[in-house]
Design a protein around this motif. Structure first.
Motif, PDB file in Angstrom:
ATOM      1  N   GLU A 106      -6.522   1.413 -17.778  1.00  0.00           N
ATOM      2  CA  GLU A 106      -7.865   1.744 -17.304  1.00  0.00           C
ATOM      3  C   GLU A 106      -7.844   2.501 -15.973  1.00  0.00           C
ATOM      4  OE1 GLU A 106      -9.986  -1.959 -17.185  1.00  0.00           O
ATOM      5  OE2 GLU A 106      -9.468  -2.452 -19.269  1.00  0.00           O
ATOM      6  N   ILE A 107      -6.669   2.617 -15.346  1.00  0.00           N
ATOM      7  CA  ILE A 107      -6.550   3.313 -14.056  1.00  0.00           C
ATOM      8  C   ILE A 107      -6.256   4.783 -14.317  1.00  0.00           C
ATOM      9  CG2 ILE A 107      -5.368   3.391 -11.842  1.00  0.00           C
ATOM     10  CD1 ILE A 107      -7.033   0.862 -12.367  1.00  0.00           C
ATOM     11  N   GLU A 108      -7.108   5.655 -13.774  1.00  0.00           N
ATOM     12  CA  GLU A 108      -7.018   7.085 -14.039  1.00  0.00           C
ATOM     13  C   GLU A 108      -6.810   7.866 -12.751  1.00  0.00           C
ATOM     14  OE1 GLU A 108     -10.712   8.072 -15.859  1.00  0.00           O
ATOM     15  OE2 GLU A 108     -10.225   7.103 -17.773  1.00  0.00           O
ATOM     16  N   GLY A 109      -6.215   9.085 -12.881  1.00  0.00           N
ATOM     17  CA  GLY A 109      -6.147  10.043 -11.781  1.00  0.00           C
ATOM     18  C   GLY A 109      -5.111   9.703 -10.728  1.00  0.00           C
ATOM     19  N   ASP A 110      -5.082  10.568  -9.708  1.00  0.00           N
ATOM     20  CA  ASP A 110      -4.154  10.411  -8.598  1.00  0.00           C
ATOM     21  C   ASP A 110      -4.919   9.970  -7.356  1.00  0.00           C
ATOM     22  OD1 ASP A 110      -1.976  11.351 -10.143  1.00  0.00           O
ATOM     23  OD2 ASP A 110      -2.651  13.402  -9.816  1.00  0.00           O
ATOM     24  N   ASN A 111      -4.153   9.639  -6.321  1.00  0.00           N
ATOM     25  CA  ASN A 111      -4.767   9.219  -5.062  1.00  0.00           C
ATOM     26  C   ASN A 111      -5.723  10.299  -4.561  1.00  0.00           C
ATOM     27  OD1 ASN A 111      -5.336   7.763  -2.813  1.00  0.00           O
ATOM     28  ND2 ASN A 111      -3.235   7.693  -2.038  1.00  0.00           N
ATOM     29  N   GLY A 112      -6.946   9.913  -4.263  1.00  0.00           N
ATOM     30  CA  GLY A 112      -7.963  10.875  -3.841  1.00  0.00           C
ATOM     31  C   GLY A 112      -8.954  11.184  -4.935  1.00  0.00           C
ATOM     32  N   THR A 113      -8.503  11.088  -6.193  1.00  0.00           N
ATOM     33  CA  THR A 113      -9.408  11.288  -7.334  1.00  0.00           C
ATOM     34  C   THR A 113      -9.318  10.125  -8.312  1.00  0.00           C
ATOM     35  OG1 THR A 113      -7.731  12.501  -8.595  1.00  0.00           O
ATOM     36  CG2 THR A 113      -9.185  13.796  -7.161  1.00  0.00           C
ATOM     37  N   SER A 114      -8.551   9.120  -7.957  1.00  0.00           N
ATOM     38  CA  SER A 114      -8.290   8.030  -8.894  1.00  0.00           C
ATOM     39  C   SER A 114      -9.519   7.141  -9.067  1.00  0.00           C
ATOM     40  CB  SER A 114      -7.101   7.182  -8.417  1.00  0.00           C
ATOM     41  OG  SER A 114      -7.383   6.637  -7.159  1.00  0.00           O
ATOM     42  N   GLY A 115      -9.548   6.474 -10.201  1.00  0.00           N
ATOM     43  CA  GLY A 115     -10.657   5.579 -10.489  1.00  0.00           C
ATOM     44  C   GLY A 115     -10.280   4.559 -11.536  1.00  0.00           C
ATOM     45  N   TRP A 116     -11.125   3.600 -11.677  1.00  0.00           N
ATOM     46  CA  TRP A 116     -10.957   2.502 -12.640  1.00  0.00           C
ATOM     47  C   TRP A 116     -12.024   2.684 -13.702  1.00  0.00           C
ATOM     48  CZ3 TRP A 116     -12.327  -3.212 -11.082  1.00  0.00           C
ATOM     49  CH2 TRP A 116     -12.089  -4.064 -12.165  1.00  0.00           C
ATOM     50  N   ALA A 117     -11.620   3.060 -14.918  1.00  0.00           N
ATOM     51  CA  ALA A 117     -12.544   3.287 -16.036  1.00  0.00           C
ATOM     52  C   ALA A 117     -12.653   1.985 -16.830  1.00  0.00           C
ATOM     53  CB  ALA A 117     -12.060   4.423 -16.907  1.00  0.00           C
ATOM     54  N   ILE A 118     -13.696   1.225 -16.577  1.00  0.00           N
ATOM     55  CA  ILE A 118     -13.868  -0.073 -17.234  1.00  0.00           C
ATOM     56  C   ILE A 118     -14.560   0.140 -18.576  1.00  0.00           C
ATOM     57  CG2 ILE A 118     -14.823  -2.394 -16.987  1.00  0.00           C
ATOM     58  CD1 ILE A 118     -14.930  -1.928 -13.974  1.00  0.00           C
ATOM     59  N   PRO A 119     -13.941  -0.294 -19.680  1.00  0.00           N
ATOM     60  CA  PRO A 119     -14.571  -0.083 -20.996  1.00  0.00           C
ATOM     61  C   PRO A 119     -15.818  -0.930 -21.170  1.00  0.00           C
ATOM     62  CG  PRO A 119     -12.603  -1.446 -21.205  1.00  0.00           C
ATOM     63  CD  PRO A 119     -12.640  -0.970 -19.778  1.00  0.00           C
TER      64      PRO A 119
END
Length: 378
Positions: free
Chosen positions: A251-264
């Motif tokens: 569920e963890i997406e992207g790199d540092n600075g654009t990263s986020g947690w996509a909770i289903p």
């Protein structure tokens, strides 16, 4: 997949956690609490799911359960039908169909919405397992009232809804049939007069928050261990306990600075997908990336609560969401940003129809400022 051993089963049943542990091939060990477990298989019964029990552990060992399961599978295949044969009954419903079998069939059907390890699944399974019903035929309105009225008001209504789902599932699969009044656990219309209303939430002491001015000292005092870092992560993300307990690395997406947690959606209270911007302070708590299905933190449903009680036994884990909202409001962030950050709906139906963005670039700035405050970063 590795099969369960007797030693592993003995270890599993020492925990109070409610779990469904696969043994392979469709056979599961259902753990209903400390020292209570039974073997069951889930299978397709036409368009729905059904289940078959093979005894309790330790009375039935893993090896004996597999033998019984394979024998049943052979017998089932020999009938030439993919469905379970049901005894005839003049009313169209099978006589004496077991309530426990209906519960497992309904839970199997609900597994499309709930993870077998989720808190809701465990609560439903445990609550229904405590009801005193042996067969579906004995359940009527009077029996439902007698079984549920001793429960606390809010728990009573939750269990009634679970029971209503089980009976609807059983009726759909022709395991039972309702009279003119319909599902005996559906208290609507005149029958609602028999059902005591639960007290309003404002009368209950719930979700007590930590004042935001006290947060930096509290945050610093938490232990630098799995449970402490998990609680820190929950604070910095404004998430719910369920969302974090069920979170995986996938569920963890992207790199540092654009990263986020996509909770289903299935892990959220609103059944909608949710994106949480992850600031560097939150990412630092996660450690080395694991496999996509690996948990972010190894937690049980009560880990965060028990950790919090060592420091503050007068506040609630859920209250940290209020701490974030109060801090954001007092620092000039809009109500819209605060609601989106907490996963709440914003505006009326017209607003929601035309404003579908999640303002993540604005929320990232808010969460970065909140993280610097919470961690005491200058």
């Amino acid at each position: 997949m590795a099969r369960l051993t007797t030693a592993e089963c003995e270890k599993l049943v020492q925990s109070d956690a409610l779990r469904k542990v696969p043994d392979g091939g469709g056979l599961y060990l259902f753990i209903k609490g400390k020292g209570r477990a039974y073997w069951s298989a889930q299978f397709r019964n036409g368009a729905s799911w059904s289940s078959k029990g093979f005894g309790s552990f330790p009375d039935v060992t893993p090896k004996a359960a597999r033998v019984a399961y394979e024998t049943w599978r052979v017998e089932r295949r020999s009938t030439g039908s993919s469905t379970v044969r049901k005894p005839r009954h003049d009313s169209g419903a099978p006589a004496g169909k077991g309530f426990a079998d209906a519960v497992q069939g309904w839970l199997g059907w609900k597994s499309a919405d709930w993870r077998a390890t989720s808190r809701t699944y465990a609560q439903a399974s445990a609550a229904l397992g405590r009801l005193p019903f042996q067969t579906l035929a004995e359940i009527d309105t009077d029996a439902v009232l007698k079984a549920l009225l001793p429960l606390p008001p809010r728990q009573r209504n939750d269990v009634r809804l679970y029971l209503m789902g089980v009976l609807d599932w059983a009726a759909a699969n022709k395991w039972t049939a309702f009279g003119a009044d319909g599902n005996p656990a559906r208290f609507e219309g005149v029958r609602a007069m028999l059902w005591p209303k639960p007290p309003k939430r404002k009368d209950q002491k719930q979700m007590v928050r930590l004042p935001w001015a006290e947060l930096p000292d509290f945050y610093k005092a938490l232990p630098n261990a799995e449970a402490g870092n998990a609680l820190r992560f929950l604070i910095l993300t404004g998430s719910r306990t369920k969302e974090l307990v069920q979170a995986t690395w996938g569920e963890i997406e992207g790199d540092n600075g654009t990263s986020g947690w996509a909770i289903p959606a299935e892990n959220t209270k609103t059944d909608n997908d949710k994106f949480v911007p992850l600031v560097p302070e939150a990412l630092a708590l996660l450690g080395k990336r694991g496999a996509p299905d690996a948990p972010l933190f190894k937690l049980s449903d009560n880990t965060l609560r028990d950790t919090l009680r060592k420091f503050h036994d007068d506040i609630d884990v859920h209250g940290f969401r209020s701490t974030l909202a109060d801090w954001a409001g007092d620092h000039g962030y809009s109500e819209e940003l605060r609601k989106i950050a907490l996963g709440h709906k914003v505006g009326d139906s017209a607003f929601q129809a035309y404003n579908r963005g999640d303002r993540r670039h604005l929320r990232r700035g808010m969460m970065e400022a909140f993280a610097k405050f919470a961690t005491g970063t200058k």
